[in-house]
Design an enzyme around this catalytic site. Sequence first.
Site, PDB file in Angstrom:
ATOM      1  N   ASN A   8       0.876  -1.165   0.000  1.00  0.00           N
ATOM      2  CA  ASN A   8       0.000   0.000   0.000  1.00  0.00           C
ATOM      3  C   ASN A   8       0.917   1.219   0.000  1.00  0.00           C
ATOM      4  O   ASN A   8       1.667   1.444   0.954  1.00  0.00           O
ATOM      5  CB  ASN A   8      -0.898  -0.012   1.242  1.00  0.00           C
ATOM      6  CG  ASN A   8      -1.799   1.213   1.335  1.00  0.00           C
ATOM      7  OD1 ASN A   8      -1.381   2.333   1.074  1.00  0.00           O
ATOM      8  ND2 ASN A   8      -3.044   0.998   1.746  1.00  0.00           N
ATOM      9  N   ASN A  10       0.074   4.448  -0.141  1.00  0.00           N
ATOM     10  CA  ASN A  10      -0.441   5.645   0.533  1.00  0.00           C
ATOM     11  C   ASN A  10      -0.262   6.888  -0.343  1.00  0.00           C
ATOM     12  O   ASN A  10       0.149   7.949   0.126  1.00  0.00           O
ATOM     13  CB  ASN A  10       0.260   5.827   1.891  1.00  0.00           C
ATOM     14  CG  ASN A  10      -0.465   6.815   2.791  1.00  0.00           C
ATOM     15  OD1 ASN A  10      -1.663   7.031   2.649  1.00  0.00           O
ATOM     16  ND2 ASN A  10       0.262   7.415   3.720  1.00  0.00           N
ATOM     17  N   GLU A  36      -4.001   1.716  -2.706  1.00  0.00           N
ATOM     18  CA  GLU A  36      -4.156   3.116  -2.321  1.00  0.00           C
ATOM     19  C   GLU A  36      -3.247   4.007  -3.176  1.00  0.00           C
ATOM     20  O   GLU A  36      -2.504   4.845  -2.678  1.00  0.00           O
ATOM     21  CB  GLU A  36      -3.894   3.323  -0.826  1.00  0.00           C
ATOM     22  CG  GLU A  36      -4.639   4.527  -0.284  1.00  0.00           C
ATOM     23  CD  GLU A  36      -4.578   4.673   1.228  1.00  0.00           C
ATOM     24  OE1 GLU A  36      -5.061   5.705   1.713  1.00  0.00           O
ATOM     25  OE2 GLU A  36      -4.060   3.770   1.918  1.00  0.00           O
ATOM     26  N   ASP A 154      -3.651  -4.926   0.646  1.00  0.00           N
ATOM     27  CA  ASP A 154      -4.040  -4.418   1.956  1.00  0.00           C
ATOM     28  C   ASP A 154      -5.485  -4.847   2.186  1.00  0.00           C
ATOM     29  O   ASP A 154      -6.411  -4.228   1.664  1.00  0.00           O
ATOM     30  CB  ASP A 154      -3.894  -2.894   1.969  1.00  0.00           C
ATOM     31  CG  ASP A 154      -4.346  -2.267   3.275  1.00  0.00           C
ATOM     32  OD1 ASP A 154      -4.735  -3.018   4.199  1.00  0.00           O
ATOM     33  OD2 ASP A 154      -4.323  -1.027   3.370  1.00  0.00           O
ATOM     34  N   ASN A 156      -6.895  -5.076   5.219  1.00  0.00           N
ATOM     35  CA  ASN A 156      -7.428  -4.300   6.341  1.00  0.00           C
ATOM     36  C   ASN A 156      -8.123  -5.129   7.417  1.00  0.00           C
ATOM     37  O   ASN A 156      -9.073  -4.650   8.058  1.00  0.00           O
ATOM     38  CB  ASN A 156      -8.363  -3.200   5.823  1.00  0.00           C
ATOM     39  CG  ASN A 156      -7.633  -1.871   5.672  1.00  0.00           C
ATOM     40  OD1 ASN A 156      -6.892  -1.456   6.565  1.00  0.00           O
ATOM     41  ND2 ASN A 156      -7.829  -1.208   4.547  1.00  0.00           N
ATOM     42  N   ASP A 256       3.068   4.403   5.014  1.00  0.00           N
ATOM     43  CA  ASP A 256       2.819   3.883   6.359  1.00  0.00           C
ATOM     44  C   ASP A 256       2.782   2.356   6.372  1.00  0.00           C
ATOM     45  O   ASP A 256       2.741   1.745   7.439  1.00  0.00           O
ATOM     46  CB  ASP A 256       1.538   4.470   6.958  1.00  0.00           C
ATOM     47  CG  ASP A 256       0.329   4.372   6.045  1.00  0.00           C
ATOM     48  OD1 ASP A 256       0.479   3.941   4.877  1.00  0.00           O
ATOM     49  OD2 ASP A 256      -0.780   4.735   6.481  1.00  0.00           O
ATOM     50  N   HIS A 257       2.803   1.732   5.203  1.00  0.00           N
ATOM     51  CA  HIS A 257       2.950   0.284   5.064  1.00  0.00           C
ATOM     52  C   HIS A 257       4.370  -0.041   4.610  1.00  0.00           C
ATOM     53  O   HIS A 257       5.060   0.805   4.041  1.00  0.00           O
ATOM     54  CB  HIS A 257       1.990  -0.270   4.003  1.00  0.00           C
ATOM     55  CG  HIS A 257       0.548  -0.199   4.372  1.00  0.00           C
ATOM     56  ND1 HIS A 257      -0.213  -1.313   4.642  1.00  0.00           N
ATOM     57  CD2 HIS A 257      -0.293   0.865   4.494  1.00  0.00           C
ATOM     58  CE1 HIS A 257      -1.452  -0.951   4.916  1.00  0.00           C
ATOM     59  NE2 HIS A 257      -1.527   0.370   4.834  1.00  0.00           N
TER      60      HIS A 257
END
Length: 276
Positions: A8, A10, A36, A154, A156, A256-257
């Site tokens: 991901n 971001n 994303e 991702d 989630n 952030d991943h």
Amino acid sequence: MIRIASVNVNGVRAAWRKGMPTWVDASAPDLITLQEVRAANDIALGVLEGAGYTTISHDAEAKGRAGVAVMAKAEPLATREGIGSDGYFDRAGRWLETDFRLGDDTVLTLVSAYVHSGEAGTPKQDDKYRFLDRMTERLPELAAASDHVLVTGDLNVCHTERDLKNWKANRKKAGFLPEERAYFDRFFGEVGYVDVHRQLAGDIDGPYTWWSMRGQAFDNDAGWRIDYHMATPGLAATARGASVDRANSWGERWSDHAPLVIDYAIPELRSASRPR
């Protein structure tokens, strides 16, 4: 041997600017799935142009939201966007299927998936369950239609307590709700897919793939394992090694991943344009 990575990003524009190309060059995956992406198709393709990959991008109708892509060292045989026959998720930018010919003439179906983050007790969570329902329907169909299937991305959801550092504090929050985790019981049970990263890592805490950008979560490794490689059993049996390419420091992160990278002992990719 084929190396397949999932991450991901971001936002692909920010990730590319902050250092993603260095990781791509160092890891050199044959296939990379992105989630994303948060950019229109033409913008995403422009950012990734020159990276040495064929890129397929599926953007979201909602500008600046979601978006998935596949970067490949070969041309795909076919691509399909969206999940479910009712069209509800066709323009959500959350599910992209790609088929690749392998050197032994078998077909690998690779999916880049981005499941909703959700929010307990809200319509966002309803959409998440609707998407997971569509996955429950689609996964067996893919397994029946292709030689090898790998669903990455991702998703989630932390499946077990091993997948979340602070699981006790998150039992009533989206991402670790019992109802969400039950879907993964089915995916890795009756539906017949294998959690490849867990298979390789064993019964340990993590390895985590996402950490909040706030506070000391990254430095304390207070993370979530929400990025997956879900494979049909035959493909899962060929997995030879996995790594989470975690940045050396908070300041070196470009998302952030962290990328999840797994090597599979299967024949190399063959371009769709090459004669059989």
